[in-house]
Write an enzyme that holds these catalytic residues in place. Structure first.
Site, PDB file in Angstrom:
ATOM      1  N   SER A  49      99.814 -57.156 -14.583  1.00 43.42           N
ATOM      2  CA  SER A  49      98.843 -58.175 -14.973  1.00 43.42           C
ATOM      3  C   SER A  49      98.058 -58.545 -13.717  1.00 43.42           C
ATOM      4  O   SER A  49      98.649 -58.968 -12.720  1.00 43.42           O
ATOM      5  CB  SER A  49      99.583 -59.392 -15.539  1.00 43.42           C
ATOM      6  N   GLU A  50      96.737 -58.390 -13.747  1.00 42.58           N
ATOM      7  CA  GLU A  50      95.940 -58.476 -12.513  1.00 42.58           C
ATOM      8  C   GLU A  50      96.078 -59.820 -11.804  1.00 42.58           C
ATOM      9  O   GLU A  50      95.881 -59.925 -10.599  1.00 42.58           O
ATOM     10  CB  GLU A  50      94.464 -58.181 -12.793  1.00 42.58           C
ATOM     11  N   ASN A  51      96.398 -60.881 -12.570  1.00 39.48           N
ATOM     12  CA  ASN A  51      96.518 -62.205 -11.949  1.00 39.48           C
ATOM     13  C   ASN A  51      97.781 -62.352 -11.116  1.00 39.48           C
ATOM     14  O   ASN A  51      97.922 -63.342 -10.408  1.00 39.48           O
ATOM     15  CB  ASN A  51      96.434 -63.298 -13.011  1.00 39.48           C
TER      16      ASN A  51
END
Lengths: 219, 219
Positions: A49-51
């Protein structure tokens, strides 16, 4: 279930089969998210998840929402066993540094050279690229999940993209409800067609030139 | 020992025209208490650097709706339609930066680097006006460091020296922003005595943090 949903599921299922055991995968928002539901049970795939984490899990039930665990769309999610958290700099080091095996994204247009346009329509939709440009430039394999034509029935797989590019020459595979297409140095190769279509129908709905693979398969 | 201030005492130092980095990713790990105080003081003409424009009714998004932001540097504004409207009308300047590039530009500032070379954005509109370098056969863009007058970050726990622990996916931009601004304020859910935070659990070293504010709003 309507036709549109069935098409989306077909695309998701085909992409899910593509991952090798032990892969780290980033799924874009929208249709790509569906892919997580169809990972074969004999494979372990962890989602990035990029966050800031690896091990993206399903939505929590209402009573176990943790405000500090959200996905890239800001929605509450969970982390699976064996996952890990990190900050944005690390997250994009993982992405750009080639440590992500696959990224799956939607597209407005793709072309013969593997160029991708999926982040803006000038004057209409300008949300910003978020992490898409980094994902497409950095992931080892870029898979596009999209419907074969736009809502007016016009081809989205073009000779040359007309919209602003997200990345140049980075797309590896295009999966639609009609076809599985690989981007090669020589152009686009039609490797598989869906069980209910024909090569002629795929070509009719594609503006780009398609080379039909010798051992064409069905999915 | 660092200063423990009220949100009001911190925001008094912010002037019209100040530049502020705001931690968070779609308001996860976001300093809500400081944002509310900025809204109350109604300082104008702010330059805001944040991953995204949040939501119209939450956190930094409210400052945009309230017309306090004249320049926004972010990777994504898609979930705050007012930000898009203000960008299109020319009321707010918006620089859209790929998320990984935004993170590395901020980190570069904090790490004393003169810039970074990234493959992200090559062949797209992002490369316009930027120096390009070819290294070992691949093109890279030179992206310059990005700093600010203030960074407002969100911590789960801060000790009174300013060491911060940030839980789970709330880390996001908070660590690198703490490195890159002149005056860094940690808004902490919990403030503990020196010695109570395990040194092994420190996400943001105290060296970056100038003041601590107790979080009154956490979501």
């Amino acid at each position: 279930m309507d036709d549109k949903e069935l098409k989306r599921i077909r695309i998701a299922k085909r992409i899910a089969k593509e991952f090798k055991d032990g892969s780290i995968v980033n799924l874009g928002i929208g249709m790509p998210t569906l892919v997580a539901n169809y990972i074969p049970s004999d494979k372990q795939v962890l989602f990035h998840s990029e966050n800031g984490f690896i091990g993206l899990g399903p939505e929590p039930d209402k009573n176990s929402i943790d405000k500090d665990i959200v996905n890239a769309g800001g929605k509450p999610v969970t982390i699976v066993k064996g996952g890990c958290f990190f900050d944005s700099s690390m997250s994009f080091s993982i992405i750009r540094g080639g440590h992500l095996d696959y990224t799956v994204l939607g597209a407005l247009e793709v072309d013969e050279e593997g160029n991708l346009a999926n982040y803006m329509i000038p004057g209409k939709m300008v949300p910003g690229m978020g992490g898409a440009m980094d994902l497409v430039a950095g992931a080892r394999n870029v898979i596009i999940a999209m419907e074969h034509t736009n809502k007016n029935g016009e081809p989205k797989i073009l000779k040359k993209c007309t919209l602003p590019l997200t990345a140049k020459g980075e797309v590896d595979i295009i999966v639609t409800e009609l076809a599985f297409i690989r981007v090669t140095k020589k152009g686009l190769v039609l490797e598989e067609i869906a069980e209910d279509t024909t090569v002629e129908e795929v070509i009719k709905n594609t503006q780009a030139r398609l080379e039909v693979a010798g051992n064409l398969k069905r999915f | 020992m660092k200063k423990i201030l009220t949100a009001k005492e911190v925001i008094t130092q912010v002037k019209d025209g100040s530049s502020i980095m705001v931690g968070g990713f779609m308001v996860c790990g976001h300093p809500f208490t400081l944002m509310e105080e900025l809204l109350k003081k109604n300082v104008k003409n702010l330059t805001i650097i944040s991953n995204d424009a949040g939501f119209p009714d939450k956190g930094v998004g409210k400052l945009i709706v309230n017309g306090q932001v004249s320049h926004l540097i972010a990777s994504h504004i898609g979930l705050n339609p007012i930000a898009g409207q203000k960008m299109n009308s020319g009321e707010m300047r918006v620089d859209l930066v790929p998320q990984g590039t935004l993170a590395e530009r901020i980190r570069a500032k904090g790490a004393g680097l003169g810039g970074i070379l990234t493959p992200t954005g090559v062949g797209t509109a992002v490369e316009n006006g930027k120096e390009k370098k070819n290294i070992n056969g691949r093109d890279y863009l030179l992206e310059l460091p990005l700093g600010a007058d203030f960074a407002f970050i969100k911590a789960s726990i801060a000790d009174k020296n300013g060491n911060c622990f940030i839980a789970k996916a709330a880390k996001n931009f908070n660590l690198i922003m703490a490195m890159a601004a002149d005056y860094v304020v940690a808004e902490a859910e919990k403030i503990v005595e020196v010695g109570e935070l395990d040194p092994d659990m420190v996400t943001v070293p105290s060296v970056f943090v100038k003041a601590i504010v107790k979080a009154e709003i956490n979501g």
